[in-house]
Structure formats: C-alpha cells, structure tokens
Design a protein around this motif. Structure first.
Motif, PDB file in Angstrom:
ATOM      1  N   ASN C  35       0.794  -1.230   0.000  1.00  0.00           N
ATOM      2  CA  ASN C  35       0.000   0.000   0.000  1.00  0.00           C
ATOM      3  C   ASN C  35       0.824   1.278   0.000  1.00  0.00           C
ATOM      4  O   ASN C  35       0.297   2.351   0.299  1.00  0.00           O
ATOM      5  CB  ASN C  35      -0.948  -0.010   1.193  1.00  0.00           C
ATOM      6  CG  ASN C  35      -2.049  -1.033   1.011  1.00  0.00           C
ATOM      7  OD1 ASN C  35      -2.770  -1.003   0.024  1.00  0.00           O
ATOM      8  ND2 ASN C  35      -2.140  -1.968   1.934  1.00  0.00           N
ATOM      9  N   ASP C 143      -0.459   0.411  -8.437  1.00  0.00           N
ATOM     10  CA  ASP C 143      -1.923   0.427  -8.326  1.00  0.00           C
ATOM     11  C   ASP C 143      -2.414   1.304  -7.182  1.00  0.00           C
ATOM     12  O   ASP C 143      -3.619   1.511  -7.038  1.00  0.00           O
ATOM     13  CB  ASP C 143      -2.443  -1.002  -8.081  1.00  0.00           C
ATOM     14  CG  ASP C 143      -2.260  -1.871  -9.294  1.00  0.00           C
ATOM     15  OD1 ASP C 143      -2.086  -1.302 -10.389  1.00  0.00           O
ATOM     16  OD2 ASP C 143      -2.262  -3.107  -9.154  1.00  0.00           O
ATOM     17  N   VAL C 144      -1.504   1.777  -6.357  1.00  0.00           N
ATOM     18  CA  VAL C 144      -1.931   2.514  -5.151  1.00  0.00           C
ATOM     19  C   VAL C 144      -1.330   3.910  -5.190  1.00  0.00           C
ATOM     20  O   VAL C 144      -0.132   4.071  -5.421  1.00  0.00           O
ATOM     21  CB  VAL C 144      -1.488   1.768  -3.875  1.00  0.00           C
ATOM     22  CG1 VAL C 144      -1.894   2.559  -2.646  1.00  0.00           C
ATOM     23  CG2 VAL C 144      -2.090   0.380  -3.834  1.00  0.00           C
ATOM     24  N   GLN C 160      -7.527  -2.342  -4.188  1.00  0.00           N
ATOM     25  CA  GLN C 160      -6.999  -2.502  -5.545  1.00  0.00           C
ATOM     26  C   GLN C 160      -7.012  -3.965  -5.964  1.00  0.00           C
ATOM     27  O   GLN C 160      -7.272  -4.292  -7.118  1.00  0.00           O
ATOM     28  CB  GLN C 160      -5.598  -1.882  -5.648  1.00  0.00           C
ATOM     29  CG  GLN C 160      -4.489  -2.560  -4.860  1.00  0.00           C
ATOM     30  CD  GLN C 160      -4.485  -2.166  -3.377  1.00  0.00           C
ATOM     31  OE1 GLN C 160      -5.393  -1.479  -2.904  1.00  0.00           O
ATOM     32  NE2 GLN C 160      -3.485  -2.630  -2.642  1.00  0.00           N
ATOM     33  N   LYS C 163     -10.697  -5.020  -6.620  1.00  0.00           N
ATOM     34  CA  LYS C 163     -11.164  -4.519  -7.916  1.00  0.00           C
ATOM     35  C   LYS C 163     -10.606  -5.367  -9.048  1.00  0.00           C
ATOM     36  O   LYS C 163     -11.327  -5.710 -10.002  1.00  0.00           O
ATOM     37  CB  LYS C 163     -10.712  -3.063  -8.103  1.00  0.00           C
ATOM     38  CG  LYS C 163     -11.422  -2.088  -7.198  1.00  0.00           C
ATOM     39  CD  LYS C 163     -12.802  -1.734  -7.715  1.00  0.00           C
ATOM     40  CE  LYS C 163     -13.493  -0.851  -6.700  1.00  0.00           C
ATOM     41  NZ  LYS C 163     -14.899  -1.117  -6.546  1.00  0.00           N
ATOM     42  N   ARG C 164      -9.323  -5.713  -8.959  1.00  0.00           N
ATOM     43  CA  ARG C 164      -8.698  -6.468 -10.050  1.00  0.00           C
ATOM     44  C   ARG C 164      -9.381  -7.823 -10.201  1.00  0.00           C
ATOM     45  O   ARG C 164      -9.749  -8.224 -11.307  1.00  0.00           O
ATOM     46  CB  ARG C 164      -7.206  -6.648  -9.790  1.00  0.00           C
ATOM     47  CG  ARG C 164      -6.552  -7.505 -10.856  1.00  0.00           C
ATOM     48  CD  ARG C 164      -5.072  -7.565 -10.697  1.00  0.00           C
ATOM     49  NE  ARG C 164      -4.459  -6.281 -11.005  1.00  0.00           N
ATOM     50  CZ  ARG C 164      -3.184  -6.009 -10.791  1.00  0.00           C
ATOM     51  NH1 ARG C 164      -2.401  -6.919 -10.257  1.00  0.00           N
ATOM     52  NH2 ARG C 164      -2.691  -4.849 -11.116  1.00  0.00           N
TER      53      ARG C 164
END
Lengths: 166, 439, 235
Positions: C35, C143-144, C160, C163-164
């Motif tokens: 993160n 992604d973060v 994230q 969602k993926r």
C-alpha cells in the motif's frame, strides 16, 4: 419649506408636538434631532416599526432556504450512509437553527438601515440642523403660506429660536 | 463625584471618553509593537507548519487533537464575555451596564476572530479549509451536513456576523459625533462608518429597536455556539467525551471565563485610560458577584460530571478519570479546582476581601483554570483510548506554544488598536438623560 | 435501514484466528509494501508517529516465567455502522456500495475527527509528506496512490486487489471464487491465521468461520458492527 426650531426642554417639545399635530401636521412632517435618544409617551410622536416582523420573516426565509438546500444537497450527492437516513432534521437541526438566526440578524440589520432612513434617498432640500449636547432641534415641513402659524405655535410652546429654511 | 458618574456634565464625559482616541503614549506604542512582533512570530511558526506538515506539532496517534483545539474552545469561551453579558444586561435594562457593554462586545468580536482561526490552523491541509463551505465545485459534491464540524462552521459564522453587527450598531451615533475629528483620515473613517447619521428621532427609534432585537438573537446564538463546540466532543464515542452534560457545562464555563476576561480588560482600561470616574467600584463589585455565581455553577457542573463517571465505574471512563484525578494530569486538575473554585469563592465570597485588585487576581486565576479545564477535557481522553495498546502521551511542540502565545498577543494588540480608534465606552448611551437635567 | 446498503453481490469480511497468530508481523511488512505506506524514522516512531495500517497488539497473561501471550492483529474493522463516517465534514471517509469503509484521500482536509472517533485507533495520519529510505522508493505499487502530507489514511482491505479480481471475473463472465481475493496481509500470513472472503456467500470460508463458537468481534458492544471477526484463543 422647513422650520428648524431649537428646544432645551423635553416638556416644551411635547407641547409643541401636540399643538403642531392638532394644527394638521402628520408625524411624517416632523423630525427631532438630538445627540441622544429621546423617549416619548405613546401618542406623541409614534414611529410604528415593522422590524420585529421583518426579523421573523428573515428568520423563516433563511432557515427554510438553508434547510431545503441541505435537503437538496444530501439527495444530490447521495452517500451510502450505512443505515442512517440520507436527510434527517435531527442531524442537521443545528444548521437550520443557526441559519434561522442569521436570517433574523440580517433582516434586523437591513431593516434598521431602511427604517432609520440611512440607506434611503434623502430629500436634498431638507436641512439637517447642527445639534449640540444639550439641545433638541425640531424640523417641521410645511407649506410656505402656513409657516407663520407654526412659528407662532413653536414660540408659544417655548422654543429657544426658530429658523425658516426655504 | 466618583460615586455618581451620572452627574458628570456631558461635555466632560465626551472629553474624557474621546481623549484616548487622540493621544497615544509611549507605553501604548511599546505594547503594540511587542504584541505585533509576537503575532509575526506566531505567523512564522504557522508558516513552518504549513511548509513541513503537522508533524511539527506534538500530535501523534491517537492524540489527534491538541493545543489548537484547546485554544479554540478557550477563545470561543472568552467570546462569551461580551455578547452574552452585554445582551443579558441590556435586556434586563441594568443601568450599570452602560460603561461595560462596548468593552465586552469588543472582546467577543476579537476572541471570535482568533478562536475561529484555530480549526483552520489545526487542519492537515489548511489551504483547503473552504472545502467545508457548500459551493458548486469540481469535486461535484457538497459537504457532509451531518458532521458536527459543519455545524460548528455555521454556528461560528452566525456568531461572528451577529457580534460584529451588535458591536457596530451602537457605534454609529458615536461615529457621527467623531465625524468632526481633526485628523483627516480619521474624519473620513468615522464619517464613512456613521453612514450619514443625523440624529433624527427616526434613526434613534430604529437603532433602539434593532439593539433590542439583536440582543435577543445574539443570546440565543451565543448559547448555541458553545453548545455546538461542546458537541464536537460529545457527539463522538470517546470515553468521557460522550456526555450529555457537555453542552450546558461548556456554556457555563464559557461565560465564567468570559467574565474573567472582561474584569481584567475593565481594570486595565480604568487604569490606563484614567476612567476611574466611569468604571467605578460598583461595576467591579457587580462583576465579581456574577463571577462568584459562575464559579459555583462551574463547580456544580464539574462535580456532577465527575461524580457520575466515578460512581458508574465504567473501566474506559475510569481510565480517563484516573488520569485526571490521580494520574499524569492530577496536578493540573487540582490546580484547576483551586483557581476556578477555591480562590474565587474566598476572594469574592468574603465581602471584606472583595475589591478591584482581588477581582483581577481571581480573574487571572479563572482564565488559567478555564484554559486548563479545556486541556484536561481534550488530552486525557485522547491519551487513553479504548484499546489500551494504543495508549500514548502528548506534549506540545514549540510551534503550538508559539501560535498560542501569538493569539494572546493578537488579542491584546487588536484591543489596543480598537481602544485608540473607537471610544471604548458608548458615549451616547452612557448618558441618555434629558437636557433639562444638564448643568 | 431504509436507505441502507443496496444489495450488492459482495460483502467483504475477514476472519483472524488468534490461536494461529504467532505475532510475526509479516502482515505489517506486507501491508507496507502493498500500500505504499511511508516509513517513519526511529525518532518519529518514538514520538508516536508510526504509520501502520495493521498492527499486532500483544496481551500478556500471568507472571514471569509463566506468561501467556496473545497476539491480536488490529486493522480497520470496516464497520457497517462506522463512527468515523458521519463526522467527516467533507465526505472523505464513507461507505462504498460493497460495504467497505473507504477513505478518499483527495477529499481529505485533515480535521482528525474520524481518527478521534475510531474506537480501534486504526487510522493513521501523514504528519509529513511520506518518505522511504533508499532504495525502497523503487518498489512502489503502481496500483496505489501515494498520499501527500496532511491527509488521513487507513486499511482499505486492499481495495486494488478486490477490484482487479472483480474485473477479471467480470471479463470471464464468472463469479468471484471464494479465496480468490487475498489482501496482502492474508497472502503473507505464514500461519494462515487470516482468511478473507465474501460474508454474503453462506458457503464461503469466512461465513463458516463467522458461525464458529469462537467468533467474536472487537468492541461489539459499541454497535459499530465490524466486518473483521476474531476467533478467540482456545483454552
């Protein structure tokens, strides 16, 4: 035309006011200028005020407007509240309350400016007497033809001096 | 003569009260300069905080609220001096209020301006403070109206607006009288502020009406403002914050500290502006009695707040209670009880001891005590969170202390400037007599 | 619940078995890496400024040498009735439709109210702009987003990753399988003490554990309805 009459005593002023009104003048024709507020009994020179009504109206208007706006805003961007209602009077009651009060404050202030004549267009011909700490000046608006009658009334009531201003 | 200021001739009153506007002594310039430098230092400290981030404060996890919030509650409390006291006295038509009201109302306005800054200083991203205001924006959303912080914003905006108008209205006739001032820039300023006041009975009538209405409104607003400040705490579920007594408790504390501030200001004005004939012993005597009442009320609230926690013996609340009464904060807690209750009751309750000097001593104590009270409400709760593993500590950093000091300097500076620009006693109101009593 | 959560396929939750937790803190490290959480230096940490989205609390029982230790990983409990949400003036923390308690960094102005109102003390604040010792800044997760100084942040259940997986499942027109979503802490737990899944699916592992006799929630009495379920240590 205008008469400017200076008084030193409130009692004399009261006599003059009552006599002038008897002679057919309305409170609108009369104005007293002084450095501090002078209070009369009811019926001598009444200035009816709508300020408290204006305050209530302002309060209701802004309070309602703010509450409706909050209602609209909460629905316009609807968040997931997790069980809480989208709009609740309890949760936004403070906003309703404060805006109601703000409405009353604004209404009072603007009504004060209006009712006192501070933001209204003034008659440029109307003279504003110079006032000292101890004096009260009475301004009388009258027809030129009747001026003599009123000067006599003022003198009889006990004024110090009277000026005529065209 | 000093005991009967009503009988002073009007000319002398005017002379006495307008004189401070024209002459500024060396002491005045010195104090203003020192205060100004302190304010600059505070601004610099805030600049450092804005540049580096809130890490420059002593805040940590879980002590997310610190000195700034303490100062915020303190200053909003001080602001209750004015409007509330002046409104109550005006509504009850207490004649002795006349030399006191404007001094009090000015405290309110300045304390609010200062107090209102703290929530902004305290923000992680202070430059986005306006995101709390509803306006159509690029985020396509409105603020969360159910947040107590938004309530706070509306309450304070209303209070600042109301107090400014409440201070301004009775200034208008004085401004008209000062319109003949000898300095051109002052003449311009006073004439503009007088709005063309002529002194007609219509104007007087409207003014008195507006003052009466505003006094009622401002009372209602003042009480709500400090209640909402209290609700910032009591709407949360933190131990001892979640308390239904906080609303009235904070209002009483606010009036209490407000009276303290007013007594100090009155004594200072009396001494420096030589108003011994206007702010007489009777005023201090009356204010002392008011403060004594509030001291007793404050003790009553503090007692009922703590005794219910103690008797209820709920572990999370007791942890905070223990911190306050016998833990790290015990010294400050008992100091608070002494300066807020014991000293005022002795100094002001015993008639022989009651004087201007003791009133000022008690007031200084009350200001310290009320500041401590807010500190003891905010910090002990946060250092003892519900999960014992998160227990922490707090000591303010130099940035927080500097900003706190700067706000006190700002208050003094604003007040000194105000006292030089405007008559600190409402001249027209001081003597609403009929002219035949003159001479 | 008139306008509560609209029915969505998922209601993400986590089960943590305290019997299995060894307190190794692998979850803490994995969370930092996943993160992009800033690192605090020792001085800052000593001032109480550590920034962890998940921490491991230790509870000691008994006197030395006969001591029992309980380790309890504490992360955002993703409460259904989250106390942090209504108090935020700018809607920075709110409930997303899948019942996650999310933090919108761009909206946050940093009033701290949410953190004060969180009974679990799981929110952390960016006291300064985040920094990483060399060469840690090279391993950021793309992604973060990286949060600037002055905003609040907290565990997202690795949104994230959720969602993926959801997108992949949607692309393959299939439902999300149980255990397909694995937040960084769950993934890295060597003792397999943590399980993540859909509480709406009665057959999922989390749902079955949630019905276990050992299942408790942290400070349930506050009525926050947490979605993290702890399995108490068996005696």
């Amino acid at each position: 035309m205008f008469l400017i009459s200076e008084f030193r005593s409130k009692d004399a002023l009261v006599v003059a006011l009552l006599a002038l009104k008897k002679a057919g003048l309305t409170p609108n024709d009369l104005a007293i200028f002084s450095e501090e507020p002078i209070e009369f009994r009811k019926g001598i020179l009444d200035r009816p005020s709508h300020m408290s009504k204006a305050a209530v109206a302002g309060a209701v208007c802004l309070g309602t407007a703010a509450t409706s706006f909050v209602y609209y805003a909460q629905h316009n961007y609807e968040i997931v509240t997790g069980g809480m209602p989208i709009f609740s009077f309890w949760a936004t009651g403070i906003i309703t309350y404060e805006m109601t009060m703000l409405g009353a404050i604004f209404a009072t202030f603007f009504w004060f400016l209006w009712e006192s004549g501070l933001i209204r267009k003034r008659d440029p011909a109307a003279p504003v007497p110079n006032i000292g700490p101890a004096s009260m000046s009475l301004r009388v608006r009258c027809e030129t033809g009747r001026a003599d009658t009123f000067v006599e009334i003022l003198r009889a009531a006990g004024c110090i001096k009277t000026e005529r201003v065209k | 003569m000093a005991e009967h200021p009503e009988l002073l001739p009007y000319g002398i009153i005017r002379e006495d009260l307008f004189r401070p506007l024209s002459r500024a002594g060396r002491k005045w310039w010195f104090t203003v300069a020192v205060c100004f430098l302190l304010v600059l230092a505070g601004l610099a400290a805030w600049g450092v905080q804005l540049r580096d981030g809130l890490g420059v404060t002593g805040l940590n996890r879980p002590v997310f609220w610190g000195l700034y919030i303490v100062d915020f509650v303190f200053w909003i409390g001080i602001s209750h001096a004015g409007t509330l006291i002046s409104a109550i006295l005006r509504l009850t038509d207490a004649a002795w209020r006349k030399p006191v009201t404007r001094a009090a109302e000015a405290i309110t306005l300045f304390a609010l301006m200062i107090g209102g800054l703290f929530p902004i200083i305290h923000l992680g991203r202070a430059w986005f403070f306006y995101w709390l205001i509803p306006y159509p924006n690029a985020r396509l959303m409105w603020p969360n109206f159910r947040s107590p912080l938004v309530w706070d914003l509306t309450a304070i905006v209303t209070y600042v607006t109301g107090s400014a108008i409440y201070l301004y209205l009775p200034l208008i006739p004085d401004m008209a009288q000062l319109g003949a001032h000898n300095k051109p820039w002052r003449r311009k300023l006073y004439r503009a502020l007088s709005l063309g006041w002529t002194g007609s009975d219509r104007e007087w009538h409207a003014l008195e009406m507006a003052m009466k209405l505003n006094a009622v409104i401002i009372l209602a607003v003042a009480i709500s403002v400090h209640t909402v400040v209290a609700w910032d705490f009591s709407m949360s579920i933190a131990p001892t914050w979640h308390s239904s007594i906080f609303g009235p408790y904070f209002v009483v504390g606010a009036i209490f500290s407000g009276i303290g501030a007013l007594i100090i200001v009155m004594a200072t004005l009396r001494h420096t502006l030589h108003l011994e004939n206007y702010l007489i012993k009777r005023h201090f005597d009356n204010m002392s009695k008011l403060m004594l009442t509030m001291s007793l009320l404050w003790f009553y609230f503090t007692m009922s707040e703590h005794i219910t926690i103690w008797y209820g013996n709920e572990p999370k609340e007791m942890a905070v209670f223990g911190q306050r009464t016998r833990g790290d904060y015990a010294f400050w807690f008992w100091t608070m009880v002494v300066v807020n209750f014991v000293i005022p009751v002795i100094l002001l309750g015993i008639k022989k001891l009651r004087s201007i000097k003791t009133a000022v001593i008690a007031s200084v104590g009350v200001l310290i005590g009320m500041w401590l009270e807010r500190y003891l409400i905010v910090i002990p709760t946060l250092v003892t969170p519900r999960l014992a593993s998160a227990t922490s500590f707090y000591s303010p950093s130099w940035v927080e202390l500097m900003i706190t000091v700067a706000t006190f300097a700002a208050m003094i500076m604003l007040y000194l400037l105000f006292a030089r620009l405007f008559p600190i006693i409402a001249v027209w109101e001081y003597k609403p007599h009929s002219p035949e009593e003159e001479d | 619940m008139a306008t509560g959560n609209p029915v969505k396929p998922h209601r993400w939750g986590m089960v943590i078995d305290l019997d299995r937790c060894t307190g190794c803190e692998a979850c803490v490290v994995a969370c930092h890496a996943e993160n992009n959480i800033g690192m605090s230096d020792p001085e800052e940490a000593a001032r109480g400024r550590v920034n962890h989205w998940i921490r491991v609390d230790r509870y000691y029982e008994g006197e030395f040498p006969d001591v029992k230790v309980k380790y309890q990983p504490v992360l955002c409990q993703h409460c259904d009735e989250a106390p942090c949400e209504p108090v935020c003036p700018v809607n920075a923390t709110y409930h997303n439709p899948e019942g996650l308690n999310v933090q919108v960094y761009n909206r946050c102005v940093g009033t701290f109210y949410c953190a004060n109102n969180c009974p679990y003390t799981v929110r952390s604040f960016n006291w300064f702009d985040p920094k990483w010792p060399e060469p840690m800044q090279l391993q950021h997760n793309p992604d973060v987003s990286i949060r600037p100084g002055g905003v609040m942040e907290k565990c997202t259940f690795c949104i994230q990753k959720i969602k993926r997986v959801e997108e992949q499942a949607h692309a393959g027109s299939r439902p999300v399988a149980d255990g397909e979503v694995q937040p960084a802490c769950v993934q890295s737990c060597p003792a397999e003490a943590m399980v993540f899944g859909d509480l709406n699916d009665p057959d999922s592992k989390v749902s079955r554990f949630a019905g276990d006799g050992r299942a408790t929630k942290l400070m349930e009495e506050l009525g926050t309805k947490p979605k993290v379920i702890y399995l108490e240590k068996a005696r």
